[in-house]
Design a protein around this motif. Structure first.
Motif: not given
Length: 461
Positions: A383-401
């Motif tokens: 699960h921690s792999f998924a969380v890291w990936i999500l942080t990068q999606m958030k960091r670069w504006g691929q997901i918001k909010g």
């Protein structure tokens, strides 16, 4: 204790605080994991199944591990095994496990893949018989690019697919496509990527010199894109302003490098090694130098497939886990290279694939390097792999909010479901689904993802 160890050995613990069960902590486990696993998976598939079933029986008979160890010390391993076999048909149970747990809802399947070494377990399971052993007739379908892989799985042309590990997260969240519940029950490979630069840049090894460079990555939602962005940002470059990043199908990367459409790429093998083989590029660094043990590609399927075809799904997952266990062994890598190199799979010279899988390779600068962990195969979807990936999606504006990182990780990366299936099959999964790690020396705490996102100076608002 590892999933393949002998449960009749009184010196082995069935339960402990590490993922293999042999150590007092996960840290102690990690220090010896590679050597331990090498020993454990050296037995043939049938022997591994026997160990798996024996472990399940011994755990059921002795819920307290200390009781099992006292029993074994008192009567001896041979007597214990005979006594257990007298009351429980271990041989028949092992055979039943090997054949699956229920009638397959569907036996003829299509699984899409991109021709890269990250897909090794999915590809090799076809010519080497891992699918057929589970009663499956799987057609592995070579596919041109990741967007096509995504679309063909969404419209059900493929039953399951080889995907980049961020893709099931993006599909589930509706990033880049209509939101569709997707799952990732197994990681295909860890490490196995590199930054390759054109030969004309061999005197520009400092990423601070890369301003204006054009880079290729396989897909916007890829570990390749996130690792490249992370690497150049640590050097002070904004990946959206100071360099250009283009999505390029992996089979086209070398040609684009040769045509000078790219200055480099962070891509999957065998194309880093093919650029060296063709004399058009050199390997700047392996991505394991950015994050050693990072996930890359994955076995993925829709939530609908998992829920409506549980027996077929289990058989398919078992085939891939078995293939990954076989691929983990260094001595099997040359055999695997020969199996997956032909035109219907990777369509590469065997020597190119061997250099990737064995870790003995030419770097394009006149050096022969040896790194047996250049690529490895470890299927557990942390699960921690998924969380890291999500942080990068958030960091670069691929997901918001607001993002419920833990919830998304649990629903997509099926660590819990995988653990349940492993237990039902008599396997011993990791006792935790998260773990900390470091990327370029910066520690990642999966329990504080938002703080991690905001800790970076270079990021999107």
């Amino acid at each position: 204790m590892s999933i393949f160890s002998n449960p009749f050995d009184s010196s082995i613990r069935l339960r402990s605080r590490c993922s293999c069960g042999r150590h007092a902590s996960q840290q102690a486990h990690d220090a010896q994991a590679a050597a331990d696993t090498d020993t454990e998976v050296s037995a043939g598939t049938e022997k591994r199944y026997e160990r798996v079933v024996e472990q399940a029986v011994m755990r059921a008979l002795f819920p307290e591990d200390a009781m099992r160890r006292r029993f074994l010390s008192a009567v001896g391993a041979g007597t214990a095994a005979a006594a257990v076999s007298a009351i429980f048909p271990l041989g028949m149970a092992s055979e039943a496990f090997a054949q699956g747990t229920g009638k397959l809802e569907k036996t003829s399947l299509k699984v899409g893949f991109i021709p890269i070494t990250c897909a090794t377990p999915i590809i090799m399971a076809h010519p080497m018989g891992f699918y057929s052993k589970q009663g499956l007739d799987v057609e592995v379908v070579k596919t041109a690019g990741w967007a096509l892989i995504r679309d063909k799985t969404l419209n059900k042309e493929y039953d399951a697919a080889h995907m980049l590990s961020p893709m099931p997260l993006a599909i589930s969240l509706g990033a880049g496509s209509a939101a569709t519940p997707y799952t990732m029950p197994a990681v295909e490979n860890i490490n196995g990527q590199a930054i390759t630069l054109a030969m004309k840049h061999k005197d520009k090894r400092d990423p601070k010199q890369w301003k204006g460079f054009k880079f290729g990555v396989p897909f916007d939602y890829s570990m390749h894109a996130y690792l490249l962005r992370y690497y150049v940002a640590e050097a002070g470059l904004d990946p959206d302003q100071d360099i250009q990043i283009r999505s390029v199908p992996p089979p086209e990367m070398v040609a684009n490098l040769r045509a000078e459409n790219l200055d480099g790429f962070l891509g999957p093998d065998p194309f880093n090694q093919r650029a060296v083989y063709d004399g058009v590029g050199f390997i700047h660094l392996l991505t394991k130098e950015i994050w050693d043990g990072h996930p890359c590609c994955a076995f993925a399927a829709s939530r609908e497939f998992v829920d409506t075809m549980p027996n077929t799904y289990t058989a398919l997952l078992r085939a891939i886990v078995d293939a990954a266990a076989y691929a983990h062994k260094p001595e099997n890598r040359k055999e695997i290279a020969a199996a997956i190199a032909p035109p219907s799979y990777l369509n590469q010279p065997v020597t190119v694939v061997e250099q990737v899988l064995t870790g003995t390779y030419a770097d394009g600068l006149g050096n022969v390097k040896r790194d047996p962990n250049r690529i490895d195969f470890d299927p557990f979807p942390w699960h921690s792999f998924a969380v890291w990936i999500l942080t990068q999606m958030k960091r670069w504006g691929q997901i918001k909010g607001d993002v419920d990182y833990q919830k998304v990780a649990r629903e997509v990366f099926l660590a819990t479901d995988a653990a349940r299936l492993m237990k039902e099959a008599g396997l011993t999964p990791p006792t935790e689904t998260t773990k900390g790690f470091s990327v370029m020396g910066k520690a990642f705490d999966p329990s504080a993802p938002e703080a991690y996102v905001t800790s970076f100076a270079i990021r999107r608002p």
